[in-house]
Design an enzyme around this catalytic site. Structure first.
Site, mmCIF file in Angstrom:
data_model
loop_
_atom_site.group_PDB
_atom_site.id
_atom_site.type_symbol
_atom_site.label_atom_id
_atom_site.label_comp_id
_atom_site.label_asym_id
_atom_site.label_seq_id
_atom_site.Cartn_x
_atom_site.Cartn_y
_atom_site.Cartn_z
ATOM 1 N N LYS A 56 0.866 -1.165 -0.099
ATOM 2 C CA LYS A 56 -0.013 -0.066 0.004
ATOM 3 C C LYS A 56 0.688 1.114 -0.034
ATOM 4 C CE LYS A 56 -3.727 -2.287 2.518
ATOM 5 N NZ LYS A 56 -4.639 -2.480 3.668
ATOM 6 N N GLN A 100 -5.021 -2.063 9.719
ATOM 7 C CA GLN A 100 -5.075 -3.395 9.055
ATOM 8 C C GLN A 100 -5.454 -4.242 9.935
ATOM 9 O OE1 GLN A 100 -3.579 -3.866 5.865
ATOM 10 N NE2 GLN A 100 -4.386 -6.204 6.126
ATOM 11 N N ASP A 123 -11.129 2.985 4.449
ATOM 12 C CA ASP A 123 -11.619 1.506 4.350
ATOM 13 C C ASP A 123 -13.195 1.441 4.141
ATOM 14 O OD1 ASP A 123 -9.223 -0.173 3.962
ATOM 15 O OD2 ASP A 123 -8.815 -0.301 6.073
#
Length: 312
Positions: A56, A100, A123
């Site tokens: 990422k 994460q 997200d």
């Protein structure tokens, strides 16, 4: 079996999206002097998660974004993790925050996701963004769509154009993929069924699908014989299984790929299908968040200037 399905190239589509994002990042920097910034939080030392976070960051840099990574001990307290999120929420230079997953068992995942500023929740997991997604509008200002479902919808739009009136079956009901995927398909005016590994008569339901999206995390769950001839299949499953000879392992999807290619009109491979789109869509969300935050600050500045001029 003779393969007839077109292979949907997620790598190529993700590269196109990253190219467009890079143009948007450059335009934002030229107009405002601001570069979008993504902050990633990784708790623990899971190798797969570490690789994913690193990718990422690399892809963010490749499109001209800034990024920072916070790698925390597995033993970190929930209060300390929430305090870090608070600092990032108040950092005007940070436009996107991601935590994460998975998190260690002693940390309340829901509490952590709720703590992220919804405008920085790239997200799309915050309850505010979940609620905005569930509202019956494709143009809700400020909503952030979860990355994997967003990527799936882009691939489907490229393949089919309008999805209106099609029967769609989503196998998997997670908050990350299955449920938001169903919402997006409903908004595209599909008739949507949500199933999972416990669904009775799953083969019959799958056989009704013009669009099949499988995100069950069960290798080989969907047999080729179940698939309606001509269906478009989006396989979100990422499952590691041992090689047949017992030496090493490989990544497979939820769908029996070789069997499915003889019946579907188009199908995503695993790997190389949905996976590359997920990170690209994360960058797209970060750019959108940066644009929205910049516009909001500009509006606030203009309003303050107007108030000052009234009393000058």
């Amino acid at each position: 079996m003779t393969a007839t399905a077109r292979i949907i190239d997620g790598k190529r589509r993700a590269a196109q999206l990253r190219h467009d994002i890079a143009i948007g990042v450059e335009r934002l920097r030229d107009e405002t002097g601001i570069a979008p910034k993504l902050a990633a939080i990784l708790v623990g030392d899971d190798p797969a998660s570490a690789i994913y976070v690193r990718r990422k960051g690399e892809q963010a840099a490749a499109v001209g974004m800034e990024s920072e990574s916070h790698r925390l001990s597995t033993s970190i307290s929930q209060d300390d993790l929430l305090a870090l999120i608070d600092r990032l929420n108040h950092d005007a230079a940070v436009h996107g925050i991601l935590v994460q997953l998975p998190l260690p068992p002693h940390i309340d995942k829901a509490a952590v996701l709720r703590r992220i500023d919804p405008g920085k929740d790239v997200d799309g997991f915050h309850p505010v963004n979940v609620g905005l997604l569930a509202s019956d509008s494709e143009t809700v200002d400020g909503r952030i769509i979860p990355c994997t479902p967003m990527g799936c919808m882009m691939l489907l739009a490229d393949e089919l154009g309008s999805l209106e009136g099609m029967n769609a079956v989503v196998v998997g009901c997670s908050n990350i993929v299955g449920r938001p995927m169903a919402q997006l398909l409903l908004q595209a005016r599909c008739t949507v069924s949500i199933a999972h590994i416990h669904t009775r008569d799953l083969p019959e339901l799958v056989a009704s699908a013009d669009i099949l999206v499988s995100a069950a995390g069960a290798p080989g769950l969907i047999k080729g014989s179940w698939i309606k001839p001509g269906a478009v299949v989006i396989d979100v499953g990422i499952n590691r299984v041992p090689n047949a000879d017992g030496d090493g392992s490989r990544i497979v999807g939820d769908v029996c790929f070789d069997e499915a290619t003889a019946r579907a009109s188009a199908i995503t491979p695993v790997p190389g299908g949905v996976g590359p789109m997920t990170i690209a869509c994360l960058l797209e969300n970060t750019l959108r968040a940066a644009i929205a935050m910049t516009a909001e600050r500009r509006h606030d500045t203009d309003m303050a200037s107007d108030r000052q001029s009234q009393f000058a």
